[in-house]
Write a protein that holds these residues in place. Sequence first.
Motif, PDB file in Angstrom:
ATOM      1  N   GLY A   1      10.610   4.750  -1.148  1.00 31.24           N
ATOM      2  CA  GLY A   1      11.519   4.829  -2.280  1.00 31.24           C
ATOM      3  C   GLY A   1      12.561   5.922  -2.265  1.00 31.24           C
ATOM      4  O   GLY A   1      13.325   6.042  -3.228  1.00 31.24           O
ATOM      5  N   ALA A   2      12.663   6.708  -1.203  1.00 28.25           N
ATOM      6  CA  ALA A   2      13.602   7.836  -1.201  1.00 28.25           C
ATOM      7  C   ALA A   2      15.041   7.385  -1.426  1.00 28.25           C
ATOM      8  O   ALA A   2      15.765   7.956  -2.256  1.00 28.25           O
ATOM      9  N   ASN A   3      15.478   6.376  -0.688  1.00 34.01           N
ATOM     10  CA  ASN A   3      16.863   5.935  -0.831  1.00 34.01           C
ATOM     11  C   ASN A   3      17.078   5.168  -2.127  1.00 34.01           C
ATOM     12  O   ASN A   3      18.163   5.240  -2.719  1.00 34.01           O
TER      13      ASN A   3
ATOM     14  N   THR B   1       1.304  -0.435   0.574  1.00 33.21           N
ATOM     15  CA  THR B   1       1.109   1.022   0.500  1.00 33.21           C
ATOM     16  C   THR B   1       2.420   1.743   0.226  1.00 33.21           C
ATOM     17  O   THR B   1       2.460   2.729  -0.525  1.00 33.21           O
ATOM     18  N   PHE B   2       3.528   1.269   0.808  1.00 33.46           N
ATOM     19  CA  PHE B   2       4.832   1.837   0.471  1.00 33.46           C
ATOM     20  C   PHE B   2       5.126   1.660  -1.007  1.00 33.46           C
ATOM     21  O   PHE B   2       5.586   2.588  -1.689  1.00 33.46           O
ATOM     22  N   VAL B   3       4.876   0.477  -1.526  1.00 34.84           N
ATOM     23  CA  VAL B   3       5.160   0.195  -2.928  1.00 34.84           C
ATOM     24  C   VAL B   3       4.297   1.073  -3.832  1.00 34.84           C
ATOM     25  O   VAL B   3       4.757   1.571  -4.870  1.00 34.84           O
ATOM     26  N   ARG B   4       3.060   1.279  -3.436  1.00 35.65           N
ATOM     27  CA  ARG B   4       2.181   2.155  -4.231  1.00 35.65           C
ATOM     28  C   ARG B   4       2.733   3.580  -4.277  1.00 35.65           C
ATOM     29  O   ARG B   4       2.792   4.193  -5.356  1.00 35.65           O
ATOM     30  N   HIS B   5       3.123   4.117  -3.133  1.00 38.83           N
ATOM     31  CA  HIS B   5       3.658   5.482  -3.109  1.00 38.83           C
ATOM     32  C   HIS B   5       4.954   5.583  -3.916  1.00 38.83           C
ATOM     33  O   HIS B   5       5.176   6.569  -4.638  1.00 38.83           O
TER      34      HIS B   5
ATOM     35  N   THR C   1       5.870   3.714  -6.429  1.00 37.61           N
ATOM     36  CA  THR C   1       5.543   3.563  -7.850  1.00 37.61           C
ATOM     37  C   THR C   1       4.936   4.846  -8.410  1.00 37.61           C
ATOM     38  O   THR C   1       5.262   5.270  -9.540  1.00 37.61           O
ATOM     39  N   GLU C   2       4.073   5.481  -7.638  1.00 43.55           N
ATOM     40  CA  GLU C   2       3.476   6.737  -8.086  1.00 43.55           C
ATOM     41  C   GLU C   2       4.540   7.812  -8.273  1.00 43.55           C
ATOM     42  O   GLU C   2       4.486   8.593  -9.234  1.00 43.55           O
ATOM     43  N   TYR C   3       5.509   7.867  -7.377  1.00 36.33           N
ATOM     44  CA  TYR C   3       6.608   8.837  -7.512  1.00 36.33           C
ATOM     45  C   TYR C   3       7.417   8.547  -8.777  1.00 36.33           C
ATOM     46  O   TYR C   3       7.799   9.473  -9.516  1.00 36.33           O
TER      47      TYR C   3
ATOM     48  N   ARG D   1      12.029  -0.182 -10.759  1.00 34.80           N
ATOM     49  CA  ARG D   1      10.905  -1.119 -10.705  1.00 34.80           C
ATOM     50  C   ARG D   1      10.653  -1.477  -9.246  1.00 34.80           C
ATOM     51  O   ARG D   1      11.563  -1.869  -8.523  1.00 34.80           O
ATOM     52  N   TYR D   2       9.407  -1.333  -8.800  1.00 34.68           N
ATOM     53  CA  TYR D   2       9.045  -1.645  -7.420  1.00 34.68           C
ATOM     54  C   TYR D   2       8.068  -2.817  -7.394  1.00 34.68           C
ATOM     55  O   TYR D   2       7.240  -2.971  -8.292  1.00 34.68           O
TER      56      TYR D   2
END
Length: 269
Positions: free
Chosen positions: A65-67, A86-90, A92-94, A103-104
């Motif tokens: 999600g950085a960009n 796992t990317f989506v989880r990280h 979303t947590e951020y 929204r992810y």
Amino acid sequence: MSDQTTNDMLKRSVSDHWEANAETWTKHVRAGYDIYRDALHTPAFLEMLPHIKGLNGLDVGCGEGANTRSLARAGATMTGIDIAPTFVRHATEYEQQDPLGIRYQTADALHLPFDDAQFEFASAFMSMMDMPQQGDVLKEVFRILKPQGFFQFTILHPCFVPPFRKNIRDENGKAVAVQVADYFANIDSNVETWWFSSLPKEEREQSKPFNIPRFHRTLSEWIGMITTAGFILEASVEPMASEELAAQEDVVADTRITPIAWIVRLRKS
């Protein structure tokens, strides 16, 4: 084996590889080891971006999600998708810790779970070359864009980062030339194994390298896929490091010889 069966196997392979990469990738990029992205690529992408404040955007292959966050901070209302849960989880947590209204969701770019003409723009940061059937992905992005919407994406440069690229260095270790090969090799899901070059030795000893499925296409093939999808090629940039940045960060110094990335902006008429 049917084409559909082959395509399904490729998609599963891509999903499985990126899910396996996601935990370590998130750790390393958040620790600042992706110097090329942070120092050169993302700034060049954002500089090329049209005005997006108040627009509704989709980030395709958002990773952790950085960009996507950079686009939200520029004033866009963002949705981010990635094939790796796992990317989506990280991501979303951020977002829960530092809300930007993003929204992810986990989704496949070949079958975007959105209505026709839902978004005013879309982006993809260094993800398209890791996807199978890029022509179909472009058609899906075209479908979900509103008329006059744009899609800005970046990939490894088809001409200068084909399946083989090697820096040629002088006696002082300075990159003075780049050797490339296999430009016309139309590869599907060849797995490249690597770490970020700035990763410290102790971290390499504790981490497995990334396994990245790659789908190389020539420049002509990319332009053909873009026009077949219905897009107009509006702008193109090949980021090059300044002399000052190249002296400061050796990771990007070879971009003063040939580019590593190709950034394009496409418009839906």
